[in-house]
Design a protein around this motif. Structure first.
Motif, short mmCIF file in Angstrom:
data_model
loop_
_atom_site.label_atom_id
_atom_site.label_comp_id
_atom_site.label_asym_id
_atom_site.label_seq_id
_atom_site.Cartn_x
_atom_site.Cartn_y
_atom_site.Cartn_z
N GLN A 75 0.88 -1.29 0.13
CA GLN A 75 -0.12 -0.17 0.01
C GLN A 75 0.71 1.07 0.05
O GLN A 75 0.49 2.38 -0.49
CB GLN A 75 -0.81 -0.05 1.20
CG GLN A 75 -2.05 -0.98 1.26
CD GLN A 75 -3.05 -0.78 2.47
OE1 GLN A 75 -2.54 -0.39 3.32
NE2 GLN A 75 -4.22 -1.39 2.23
N ASN A 76 2.13 1.19 0.63
CA ASN A 76 2.97 2.24 0.79
C ASN A 76 4.35 2.00 0.33
O ASN A 76 4.85 0.74 0.66
CB ASN A 76 2.89 3.10 2.09
CG ASN A 76 1.43 3.52 2.28
OD1 ASN A 76 0.96 4.42 1.71
ND2 ASN A 76 0.67 2.69 3.33
N GLU A 78 8.86 3.44 0.39
CA GLU A 78 9.75 4.41 0.81
C GLU A 78 10.34 4.94 -0.39
O GLU A 78 10.76 4.30 -1.47
CB GLU A 78 10.98 3.70 1.79
CG GLU A 78 10.47 3.57 2.99
CD GLU A 78 11.89 3.05 3.74
OE1 GLU A 78 11.97 3.41 5.06
OE2 GLU A 78 12.57 2.20 3.42
N TRP A 97 7.33 8.04 3.38
CA TRP A 97 6.37 6.66 2.97
C TRP A 97 5.21 7.55 1.88
O TRP A 97 4.65 8.53 2.31
CB TRP A 97 5.67 6.08 4.04
CG TRP A 97 6.56 5.14 4.74
CD1 TRP A 97 7.20 5.59 5.83
CD2 TRP A 97 6.85 3.77 4.42
NE1 TRP A 97 8.13 4.42 6.38
CE2 TRP A 97 7.65 3.31 5.26
CE3 TRP A 97 6.44 3.14 3.44
CZ2 TRP A 97 8.19 2.22 5.47
CZ3 TRP A 97 7.00 1.48 3.51
CH2 TRP A 97 7.90 1.47 4.43
N ALA A 98 5.22 6.79 0.87
CA ALA A 98 4.10 7.33 -0.28
C ALA A 98 3.36 6.23 -0.69
O ALA A 98 3.51 5.04 -0.69
CB ALA A 98 4.97 7.87 -1.51
N PRO A 99 1.92 6.60 -0.88
CA PRO A 99 0.89 5.53 -1.39
C PRO A 99 1.21 5.14 -2.60
O PRO A 99 1.80 6.01 -3.59
CB PRO A 99 -0.49 6.29 -1.10
CG PRO A 99 0.17 7.94 -1.46
CD PRO A 99 1.27 7.95 -0.83
N LEU A 100 1.07 3.95 -2.83
CA LEU A 100 1.19 3.15 -4.20
C LEU A 100 -0.01 3.04 -4.87
O LEU A 100 -1.03 2.56 -4.38
CB LEU A 100 1.66 1.74 -4.02
CG LEU A 100 2.08 1.06 -5.40
CD1 LEU A 100 3.20 1.57 -6.24
CD2 LEU A 100 2.45 -0.55 -5.10
N ARG A 101 -0.28 4.00 -5.81
CA ARG A 101 -1.63 4.43 -6.58
C ARG A 101 -1.97 3.48 -7.63
O ARG A 101 -1.11 3.71 -8.73
CB ARG A 101 -1.77 5.79 -6.84
CG ARG A 101 -1.79 6.85 -5.40
CD ARG A 101 -2.17 8.27 -6.09
NE ARG A 101 -2.45 9.26 -4.90
CZ ARG A 101 -1.38 9.52 -4.47
NH1 ARG A 101 0.02 9.63 -4.99
NH2 ARG A 101 -1.42 10.49 -3.44
#
Length: 421
Positions: A75-76, A78, A97-101
């Protein structure tokens, strides 16, 4: 033979031109298999040039085979972002941490990054104090080159497959995943650290020597910081083209690497004075200089340039860590020096030659696979996104030998061995 016919066809070709062409074919291994056309109108021209091949040749290039693997989509993930402008990479960046869209846009590709390359220009990116465009984009993703495996593709992407090894040269490479437009994907045979070295470092050397330096054979070529990421490629390509190569470095390990690469004259500035050596051993100057240090080294190189010489500036690593950022320098009398000896100083910035990336990357890979090109990757390990600042510091410490590479995902680093098998 009718003299009129001879005149219409351009006249007889001078024997000197024929001998020059024959000498180039013998000395330059890169010309192996090429056809040389000689005419009074166009001089020496090799078939096929990229331009001519583009007119007549049908490309049958295939993407590398996909690698069977099961990449879990978190879901996220680095990544490193630049949040402020500073001459210090560590203080200018942070791991977030970034969301995986998902799903992807139709033309996008999601790349699972395995290795990312560290470049001197990473510092240049984070301290452009006076660039209002850069300031307005904060925060932005860091890192410019990486290799990995395609993890997902958009619906309109038909020429790429999930599992295909690929390289990118776009911002956002210091991350576990990165999303790019499909046009930015460079298919590669395997996702190895050696391939990372061929990207910014290798392509800069290959394209700059061809386009900016207009390198021929039979010249004296000087490469500064020659044991670094790009210098190692420059010395080898210059040798393969049939030139005498002089290289500067600092330290025994670096000097050994360059001697192993068959450099003709290695100048270790820790034991020898570069200016003294060049003046004594090359009194007429050097024909081509591949310069990446800047500052006093640039001044020294300019004074060592021969008549008709070409000095190509591909960077200035000595100036990137100055406390108040990268300040322009004044070069009093530069125009007079260039005019007096018909010299040329050319700048080279790789992003402006993106139309040549795939062609030159394929060339470097062929040379590497044939054993004609060696790739030195610094053995010091940097594992995970968190280790990127350590890698940048290490590069600028002057201790690295070869290309500094960060293994973003150690678990997938074995994929290179799978692809080679």
């Amino acid at each position: 033979m009718d003299p009129k016919f001879i005149e219409l066809s351009g006249g007889f070709v001078p024997m000197e031109m024929v001998l020059k062409g024959a000498f180039e074919l013998i000395c330059d291994e890169n010309k192996s298999g090429s056809c040389l056309w000689i005419s009074n109108r166009r001089g020496l021209e090799y078939w096929g040039t990229p331009l001519e091949e583009g007119k007549y040749k049908i490309s049958r290039r295939k993407s590398p085979d996909a690698v069977p693997l099961n990449i879990q989509m978190p879901q996220n993930f680095e990544k490193i972002i630049v949040h402020t402008l500073s001459h210090n990479f560590r203080s200018a960046t942070s791991v977030v941490w970034a969301p995986l869209r998902l799903p992807l846009k139709p033309d996008d590709v999601l790349l699972k990054i395995i290795y990312a390359g560290v470049n001197a220009s990473d510092l240049r990116t984070v301290f452009q104090w006076n660039n209002k465009d850069i300031v307005s984009r904060l925060p932005f993703d860091a890192g410019f080159e990486a290799v990995g495996i395609i993890a997902a593709i958009g619906d309109s992407v038909k020429h790429l497959k999930v599992g295909t090894p690929a390289a990118i040269m776009t911002y956002g490479s210091y991350a576990e995943f990165t999303l790019v437009a499909s046009k930015h994907i460079l298919p590669v045979a395997r996702p190895d650290p050696e391939v990372v070295a061929m990207l910014t470092s290798g392509l800069t050397a290959s394209i700059a020597l061809e386009k900016a330096a207009q390198m021929e054979s039979g010249k004296v070529v000087l490469v500064t910081a020659a044991a670094g990421g790009t210098g190692q490629f420059a010395v080898q390509l210059a040798k393969l083209a049939g030139n005498k190569v002089v290289a500067t470095c600092g330290g025994k390990d670096k000097a050994k690497l360059l001697k192993d690469l068959e450099v003709d004259r290695v100048i270790d500035y820790k034991t020898e004075n570069i200016k003294t050596v060049l003046k004594a051993e090359f009194p007429k100057g050097v024909d081509i200089i591949y310069e990446s240090v800047g500052g006093e080294m640039f001044d020294l190189c300019l004074n060592a340039l021969a008549t008709y010489g070409q000095l190509v500036v591909i960077g200035m690593i000595s100036q990137y860590q100055e406390e108040h950022g990268w300040k322009p320098r004044n070069y009093t009398g530069l125009c007079e020096k260039l005019l007096a000896k018909s010299q040329t100083v050319a700048g080279f910035f790789l992003v402006q030659y993106d139309h040549l990336w795939q062609h030159h990357l394929d060339k470097l890979v062929r040379l590497y696979n044939s054993g004609k090109l060696k790739v030195a990757v610094d053995p010091k390990p940097f594992l995970g996104v968190q280790s990127v600042p350590n890698g940048v510091d290490y590069l600028h410490s002057g201790e690295s030998v070869g290309k500094v590479v960060v293994c973003i995902d150690p678990k997938l680093s074995k994929l290179g061995k799978i692809v080679r098998a």
